[in-house]
Design a protein around this motif. Structure first.
Motif, PDB file in Angstrom:
ATOM      1  N   GLU A   2      31.932  37.126  35.000  1.00 24.59           N
ATOM      2  CA  GLU A   2      33.009  36.281  35.490  1.00 24.59           C
ATOM      3  C   GLU A   2      33.853  35.790  34.323  1.00 24.59           C
ATOM      4  O   GLU A   2      33.332  35.355  33.292  1.00 24.59           O
ATOM      5  N   LYS A   4      36.910  33.124  33.411  1.00 23.34           N
ATOM      6  CA  LYS A   4      37.681  31.979  33.884  1.00 23.34           C
ATOM      7  C   LYS A   4      38.567  31.451  32.761  1.00 23.34           C
ATOM      8  O   LYS A   4      38.207  31.518  31.585  1.00 23.34           O
ATOM      9  N   LYS A  26      46.613  37.733  38.392  1.00 27.36           N
ATOM     10  CA  LYS A  26      45.174  37.663  38.116  1.00 27.36           C
ATOM     11  C   LYS A  26      44.835  36.490  37.197  1.00 27.36           C
ATOM     12  O   LYS A  26      43.790  35.836  37.384  1.00 27.36           O
ATOM     13  N   CYS A  30      42.343  33.366  38.055  1.00 26.11           N
ATOM     14  CA  CYS A  30      41.209  33.027  37.185  1.00 26.11           C
ATOM     15  C   CYS A  30      41.332  31.622  36.594  1.00 26.11           C
ATOM     16  O   CYS A  30      40.585  31.258  35.680  1.00 26.11           O
ATOM     17  N   SER A 224      39.893  36.668  27.006  1.00 23.92           N
ATOM     18  CA  SER A 224      38.795  35.744  27.300  1.00 23.92           C
ATOM     19  C   SER A 224      37.863  35.519  26.123  1.00 23.92           C
ATOM     20  O   SER A 224      37.862  36.269  25.138  1.00 23.92           O
TER      21      SER A 224
END
Length: 244
Positions: A2, A4, A26, A30, A224
């Motif tokens: 995942e 975020k 997207k 997120c 990320s």
């Protein structure tokens, strides 16, 4: 895995259509507070209708000074995706100065300008951050009639490594995603002729072109914390095209 981006603010250029639009949607999904930049108001209006959480900004990045003022006026960002890009196709011997300038001004000069403004804020605020450029497998794989486009993507790759070197000490990571043909609406239209598509597909071990999600997921990964030790990378998203 995942991913975020809660509490993060993101800017996506070229977000009116295609990959930029999909990336912006997207990112918002997120958790990122996402600003989508495009030069076409109709595209921004339809994007806002699709994803009301996204903030939109109309701007023509070809004007250096106006673009800087616009980006500065948007405030601080933690994440930047340089997705804006154009192309003009034609034989090398027939390329005109106006073609060269048009493609380089958007694909390299505007990207440089936007990145400089966003990165300066990251440095001044000591916030760190992540920048991802939408490059192309064409940066290293020659395409007939794409001399200018291929040259711009080679320049983007090179610029990315220098940005990674200079911005890394400020905890700002800069990376590239380098896809092959991607099945956006434009990609489907441009590569729908089997006579054109099959010679390229035959060189891709996975036997297909990239889907939009293939590229979007690669961009989000590099933005990320899952990619916190990746800096200066040119990530090929091309199904093995370049290994043959």
């Amino acid at each position: 895995m995942e991913i975020k981006f809660d509490g993060k603010r993101a800017l996506v250029t070229g977000a009116g259509k295609g990959l930029g639009r999909a990336i912006a949607v997207k990112l918002a999904a997120c958790g990122a507070k996402t600003v989508a930049l495009s030069r076409t108001q109709d595209d921004l209006d339809s994007l806002k209708a699709e994803c009301p959480a996204i903030e939109t900004c109309l701007a023509d990045l070809s004007d250096w000074t106006t673009a800087r003022q616009t980006i500065q006026g948007l405030g601080h960002f933690d994440l930047l995706v340089n997705s804006a890009g154009v192309s003009r196709v034609g034989p090398f011997l027939e390329t005109k100065e106006e073609d060269f300038d048009y493609v380089f001004n958007t694909n390299v000069k505007a990207l440089y300008n936007v990145s400089q403004v966003v990165a300066k804020s990251m440095v001044e605020k000591k916030s760190g951050g992540a920048i991802v450029q939408l490059s192309s497998a064409a940066s290293t794989q020659a395409l007939k009639d794409h001399a200018v486009y291929c040259s711009t993507k080679g320049a983007v790759d090179s610029l990315t490594t220098v940005m990674a070197l200079e911005l890394g000490p400020h905890n700002i990571r800069t990376n590239c995603v380098n896809p092959t043909v991607t099945m956006t609406a434009m990609g489907v239209y441009a590569w729908s002729d089997p006579a054109k598509a099959n010679p390229v597909l035959n060189r891709i071990p996975l036997g297909r072109f990239a889907e939009v999600e293939d590229v979007v997921n690669s961009v989000l990964f590099l933005l990320s914390d899952k990619a916190s030790y990746l800096n200066g990378v040119t990530l090929p998203v091309e199904g093995g095209l370049l290994i043959g």
